[in-house]
Design a protein around this motif. Structure first.
Motif, PDB file in Angstrom:
ATOM      1  N   ARG A 193       0.812  -1.226   0.000  1.00  0.00           N
ATOM      2  CA  ARG A 193       0.000   0.000   0.000  1.00  0.00           C
ATOM      3  C   ARG A 193       0.842   1.272   0.000  1.00  0.00           C
ATOM      4  N   ARG A 194       2.117   1.172   0.388  1.00  0.00           N
ATOM      5  CA  ARG A 194       2.980   2.365   0.340  1.00  0.00           C
ATOM      6  C   ARG A 194       3.177   2.862  -1.095  1.00  0.00           C
ATOM      7  N   LEU A 195       2.962   1.967  -2.060  1.00  0.00           N
ATOM      8  CA  LEU A 195       3.180   2.349  -3.455  1.00  0.00           C
ATOM      9  C   LEU A 195       1.940   2.949  -4.108  1.00  0.00           C
ATOM     10  N   ARG A 196       0.808   2.877  -3.426  1.00  0.00           N
ATOM     11  CA  ARG A 196      -0.435   3.355  -4.040  1.00  0.00           C
ATOM     12  C   ARG A 196      -0.384   4.869  -4.251  1.00  0.00           C
ATOM     13  N   ARG A 197      -0.955   5.268  -5.358  1.00  0.00           N
ATOM     14  CA  ARG A 197      -0.993   6.684  -5.767  1.00  0.00           C
ATOM     15  C   ARG A 197       0.415   7.271  -5.967  1.00  0.00           C
ATOM     16  N   ARG A 198       1.379   6.405  -6.196  1.00  0.00           N
ATOM     17  CA  ARG A 198       2.733   6.895  -6.457  1.00  0.00           C
ATOM     18  C   ARG A 198       3.191   6.431  -7.844  1.00  0.00           C
ATOM     19  N   PRO A 199       4.146   7.160  -8.445  1.00  0.00           N
ATOM     20  CA  PRO A 199       4.664   6.689  -9.736  1.00  0.00           C
ATOM     21  C   PRO A 199       5.497   5.411  -9.555  1.00  0.00           C
ATOM     22  N   VAL A 200       5.055   4.343 -10.189  1.00  0.00           N
ATOM     23  CA  VAL A 200       5.690   3.033 -10.045  1.00  0.00           C
ATOM     24  C   VAL A 200       5.896   2.441 -11.437  1.00  0.00           C
ATOM     25  N   ALA A 201       7.054   1.854 -11.650  1.00  0.00           N
ATOM     26  CA  ALA A 201       7.256   1.142 -12.916  1.00  0.00           C
ATOM     27  C   ALA A 201       7.889  -0.208 -12.629  1.00  0.00           C
TER      28      ALA A 201
ATOM     29  N   GLY B 229      17.787  -1.909 -18.438  1.00  0.00           N
ATOM     30  CA  GLY B 229      16.590  -2.567 -18.947  1.00  0.00           C
ATOM     31  C   GLY B 229      15.570  -1.591 -19.491  1.00  0.00           C
ATOM     32  N   VAL B 230      14.380  -2.100 -19.728  1.00  0.00           N
ATOM     33  CA  VAL B 230      13.278  -1.257 -20.188  1.00  0.00           C
ATOM     34  C   VAL B 230      12.094  -1.410 -19.234  1.00  0.00           C
ATOM     35  N   VAL B 231      11.208  -0.432 -19.307  1.00  0.00           N
ATOM     36  CA  VAL B 231       9.983  -0.466 -18.517  1.00  0.00           C
ATOM     37  C   VAL B 231       9.022  -1.454 -19.165  1.00  0.00           C
ATOM     38  N   CYS B 232       8.461  -2.365 -18.384  1.00  0.00           N
ATOM     39  CA  CYS B 232       7.446  -3.219 -19.003  1.00  0.00           C
ATOM     40  C   CYS B 232       6.050  -2.927 -18.484  1.00  0.00           C
ATOM     41  N   SER B 233       5.906  -2.122 -17.452  1.00  0.00           N
ATOM     42  CA  SER B 233       4.577  -1.672 -17.022  1.00  0.00           C
ATOM     43  C   SER B 233       4.749  -0.434 -16.170  1.00  0.00           C
ATOM     44  N   ALA B 234       3.919   0.561 -16.391  1.00  0.00           N
ATOM     45  CA  ALA B 234       4.018   1.814 -15.631  1.00  0.00           C
ATOM     46  C   ALA B 234       2.653   2.163 -15.055  1.00  0.00           C
ATOM     47  N   SER B 235       2.640   2.574 -13.780  1.00  0.00           N
ATOM     48  CA  SER B 235       1.374   2.980 -13.151  1.00  0.00           C
ATOM     49  C   SER B 235       0.899   4.269 -13.819  1.00  0.00           C
ATOM     50  N   TYR B 236      -0.393   4.566 -13.653  1.00  0.00           N
ATOM     51  CA  TYR B 236      -0.913   5.779 -14.292  1.00  0.00           C
ATOM     52  C   TYR B 236      -0.259   7.037 -13.709  1.00  0.00           C
ATOM     53  N   GLU B 237       0.161   6.966 -12.446  1.00  0.00           N
ATOM     54  CA  GLU B 237       0.877   8.100 -11.848  1.00  0.00           C
ATOM     55  C   GLU B 237       2.218   8.293 -12.560  1.00  0.00           C
ATOM     56  N   ALA B 238       2.844   7.182 -12.973  1.00  0.00           N
ATOM     57  CA  ALA B 238       4.112   7.286 -13.709  1.00  0.00           C
ATOM     58  C   ALA B 238       3.866   7.747 -15.142  1.00  0.00           C
ATOM     59  N   ARG B 239       2.750   7.297 -15.713  1.00  0.00           N
ATOM     60  CA  ARG B 239       2.440   7.705 -17.094  1.00  0.00           C
ATOM     61  C   ARG B 239       2.234   9.201 -17.201  1.00  0.00           C
ATOM     62  N   ALA B 240       1.779   9.807 -16.090  1.00  0.00           N
ATOM     63  CA  ALA B 240       1.590  11.261 -16.098  1.00  0.00           C
ATOM     64  C   ALA B 240       2.916  11.993 -16.349  1.00  0.00           C
ATOM     65  N   PHE B 241       4.045  11.318 -16.084  1.00  0.00           N
ATOM     66  CA  PHE B 241       5.369  11.904 -16.367  1.00  0.00           C
ATOM     67  C   PHE B 241       5.847  11.567 -17.775  1.00  0.00           C
ATOM     68  N   GLY B 242       5.021  10.881 -18.541  1.00  0.00           N
ATOM     69  CA  GLY B 242       5.411  10.505 -19.903  1.00  0.00           C
ATOM     70  C   GLY B 242       6.079   9.144 -19.991  1.00  0.00           C
ATOM     71  N   ILE B 243       6.054   8.412 -18.890  1.00  0.00           N
ATOM     72  CA  ILE B 243       6.693   7.085 -18.896  1.00  0.00           C
ATOM     73  C   ILE B 243       5.738   6.064 -19.510  1.00  0.00           C
TER      74      ILE B 243
END
Ligand SMILES: [Mg+2]
Length: 381
Positions: A22-30, A37-51
């Protein structure tokens, strides 16, 4: 009327990480590979940064220095996936799983018509949010691929209903990237002649499209007009595992020979996996003793792969684990399971993996052009 729903978990791997911690909720996570490496999944909070997925992690960290970057925990994702589909099957047995976090639900033959089906889908959607702490996006239509397009049209946590008869109107304003089966290169070429929406394709018709799309033009146009003839199947269209077995003419106790034979089968299956643009996380090896008793052993890697240098060194260990009795064997088997799409390879840009990938690709190419066995590993000679 037939009613088909498509559901697709939103930012699945990253969302599972947020659900599990739960510490990761509402935070940018990939979720992705290490610094190379490369990102294979990004949270919507991270997508807001263009990830976005397939972006090098180094770039993602530049865009968002406070990004929490997590190495994939694929076992955890498989567990959530199992629970997601279990929940769905509590509501209806007619579920076609198409990937770890996507599937169709077929409501045909259910009493009550679309209203009841939509009610069931909404209840499923609520249960997923409540119990799994992740969200799905759903699309609902009388036609299969239109349900899929609808499901992906309003992410995250979308719920898009396309009433029967309004398919063409729904598709008309959508960008071409919504059409399944249209690659980025073709989309760009269509864009160069001014075609940007699905409605544009319908307007220009087959004469303009045929030179660009070839044989694909007709079925794509049909879909663009909102006429989809694809049936719903409740069997998976893609295999859930890849495997092969070989029965020996004569039983043997020669461990080196058996190891070589297992590796030969494994190389075949890895080639099939690469050709299907898939990866696997679990390798299973089986053997049958001459008294017909079976023995098996398996290993799950932390991350999925389809490369020979990842899997082949495991063969000896697994074979020894399976072959406990001092009895000869007359049949061997390999199986690759827990499949993922090939782009989910955390080490995509890692130097050693990249080299291994090139070697495998060169081998695949030679074998497909000059026949199987043109290029062999020294161990197989
Ligand atoms: Mg998804």
């Amino acid at each position: 009327m037939s009613s088909i729903a498509h559901f697709d978990a939103d930012a699945f791997f990253a969302s599972v990480e947020q659900a599990a911690d739960r510490r990761l909720r509402r935070r940018p996570v990939a979720v992705g590979g290490g610094s190379r490496g490369v990102v294979c999944s990004a949270s919507y909070e991270a997508r807001a940064f263009g990830i976005h997925s397939a972006m090098p992690t180094r770039r993602a960290l530049q865009l968002c220095p406070e990004l929490t970057l997590i190495r994939g925990q694929f076992e955890l994702y498989e567990r959530f996936s199992g629970q997601l589909f279990d929940l769905c099957e509590d509501f209806t047995p007619h579920v076609e799983q198409t990937s770890i976090d996507e599937g169709y639900v077929d409501f045909r033959g259910r009493a009550g018509g679309p209203e009841v089906a939509i009610g069931i889908l909404r209840a499923f959607d609520r249960e997923v949010s409540e119990w799994l702490k992740i969200t799905v996006s759903c699309g609902f239509s009388s036609q299969k691929r239109i349900a899929q397009i609808a499901g992906k049209a309003n992410k995250p946590h979308g719920f898009t209903i396309v009433p029967e008869g309004s398919e063409a109107a729904f598709l008309e304003p959508l960008g071409l990237y919504h059409l399944p089966g249209l690659g980025p290169v073709t989309t760009r070429r269509l864009g160069q002649i001014g075609l940007r929406s699905i409605g544009d394709l319908v307007r220009v018709g087959p004469d303009i499209l045929y030179p660009i799309l070839g044989k694909q033009a007709e079925p794509l146009l049909e879909l663009a007009r909102g006429q989809d003839s694809q049936p719903v199947t409740t069997e998976a269209p893609q295999p859930k595992s890849y495997g092969e077995q070989e029965t020996f003419d004569r039983e043997t106790g020669d461990e080196d020979q058996v190891e070589r034979d297992i590796k030969g089968l494994l190389e075949n299956q890895l080639r099939r996996l690469r050709a299907a643009r898939q990866t696997a996380r679990t390798l299973g090896i089986g053997l049958r003793y001459s008294d017909r008793e079976y023995a098996q052993a398996s290993h799950s890697f932390p991350e999925p792969s389809n490369l020979d240098p990842v899997f082949l060194p495991r063969v000896r260990v697994l074979m020894k684990r399976a072959w406990q009795r001092r009895v000869q064997v007359n049949q061997i088997r390999v199986q690759l399971s827990n499949l993922y799409p090939a782009w989910i390879q955390n080490d995509l840009f890692d130097e050693t993996q990249l080299r291994a990938r090139r070697i495998c690709e060169v081998g695949d190419d030679l074998n497909s052009r000059f026949g199987k066995g043109s290029l062999m590993r020294a161990s197989q000679l």
